[in-house]
Design an enzyme around this catalytic site. Structure first.
Site, short mmCIF file in Angstrom:
data_model
loop_
_atom_site.label_atom_id
_atom_site.label_comp_id
_atom_site.label_asym_id
_atom_site.label_seq_id
_atom_site.Cartn_x
_atom_site.Cartn_y
_atom_site.Cartn_z
N TYR A 105 0.87 -1.17 0.00
CA TYR A 105 0.00 0.00 0.00
C TYR A 105 0.91 1.23 0.00
CZ TYR A 105 -3.45 3.44 1.60
OH TYR A 105 -4.26 4.55 1.72
N ASP A 178 -2.23 -1.18 -4.06
CA ASP A 178 -2.57 0.20 -4.41
C ASP A 178 -1.26 0.98 -4.48
OD1 ASP A 178 -3.35 2.81 -4.55
OD2 ASP A 178 -4.61 2.79 -2.77
#
Length: 287
Positions: A105, A178
């Protein structure tokens, strides 16, 4: 293997929206989550057949990553080995006999690029981390779970740390998550008006290019080089998802050595529950 990545933007909220049913429908060998926003012991999931590996932010209700896997890994790493970057639970890396699976992330550069220096340092450290794993180099000082040492909600601070000059067998890397950047203009709905904003700044796009140039393949764009309107994140404002005014910021990248092994890469925009949708990869490690 079928692999799935999903930024759930708060797992406890998504569980109330049918997360466990979505996991069954996605039918993955491993599911990588980002932005879980919880600490150890704050959730009890009913996911038969999956082992669970979690990384947590020191700040409560913030960031966090997890991997649920049907196969037991050789070990799990919970950081990059850079102390100032390893406080937000942004990495879970599992070693399997054929490959490393790295769930990430990436930090958001924030409005006005207020956190761009931190973001640039992260991108450089992450690229070095993944190239190191390819070469069989394990960073020192990373919380580690050895095979057979248990799984689930383990307090990362109490785990042993990797040693200096620790090595592994060189093997390819599959990374997902992400990445908080739309790489090219095709990867977002409104590139002209977003140029220079967080997630589409020249600096962030340049670092993503550096990652690809280091020997990693953007699997979705390789298989779908000209496909427009393929997004994985939409703002909650302005009916963005209904109008498909989105960004592709969730990726599966693989080492160049695995390029020919990639069988499919997809975006599952039919799955709701978060402002992101899942993305998936199918790869044959024996071809």
């Amino acid at each position: 293997m079928r692999l799935v990545s999903w930024n759930v933007n708060g797992l406890r909220a998504v569980v109330k929206k049918g997360f466990e049913d979505s996991v069954l429908d996605l039918d993955a060998d491993a599911i990588c989550l980002q932005e879980t926003k919880l600490q150890e012991g704050q959730i009890d999931l009913d996911l038969p057949g999956y082992l669970q590996f979690w990384s947590y932010a020191e700040k409560k209700g913030y960031s966090g990553t997890a991997i649920f896997t049907r196969r037991e890994p050789l070990r799990a790493l919970h950081g990059l080995g850079v102390s100032e970057l390893d406080t937000e639970g942004r990495i879970v890396a599992l070693e399997f006999p054929e490959f490393w699976l790295v769930d990430v992330y990436t930090p958001n550069a924030q409005d006005g690029l207020a956190r761009i220096d931190h973001r640039m340092a992260w991108d450089d450290a992450f690229r070095d981390f993944c190239k190191g794993l390819e070469a069989g180099v394990i960073p020192a000082g990373v919380p580690v779970q050895a095979q057979g040492a248990g799984e689930g909600h383990v307090c990362v601070a109490e785990l042993p740390r990797t040693g200096v000059d620790e090595i592994a067998h060189p093997k390819p890397v599959v990374m997902c998550g992400d990445f908080n950047v739309a790489h090219e203009e095709i990867d977002l709905k409104n590139p002209k008006t977003n140029r220079g904003n967080a997630g589409f700044s020249d600096e962030e796009r340049g670092k993503f290019t550096d990652l690809l140039d280091a020997g990693f393949v953007d699997t979705f764009r390789t298989l779908h080089p000209d496909l427009e309107g393929a997004y994985s994140w939409w703002s909650y404002r302005f009916n963005a998802r209904k109008n498909n005014a989105g960004w592709r910021i969730d990726y599966f990248l693989v080492s160049e050595a695995l390029r020919a092994s990639v069988e499919d890469a997809a975006i599952h925009n039919e799955v709701f529950g978060s402002d992101h949708c899942p993305v998936s990869l199918e790869v044959d490690f024996h071809c």
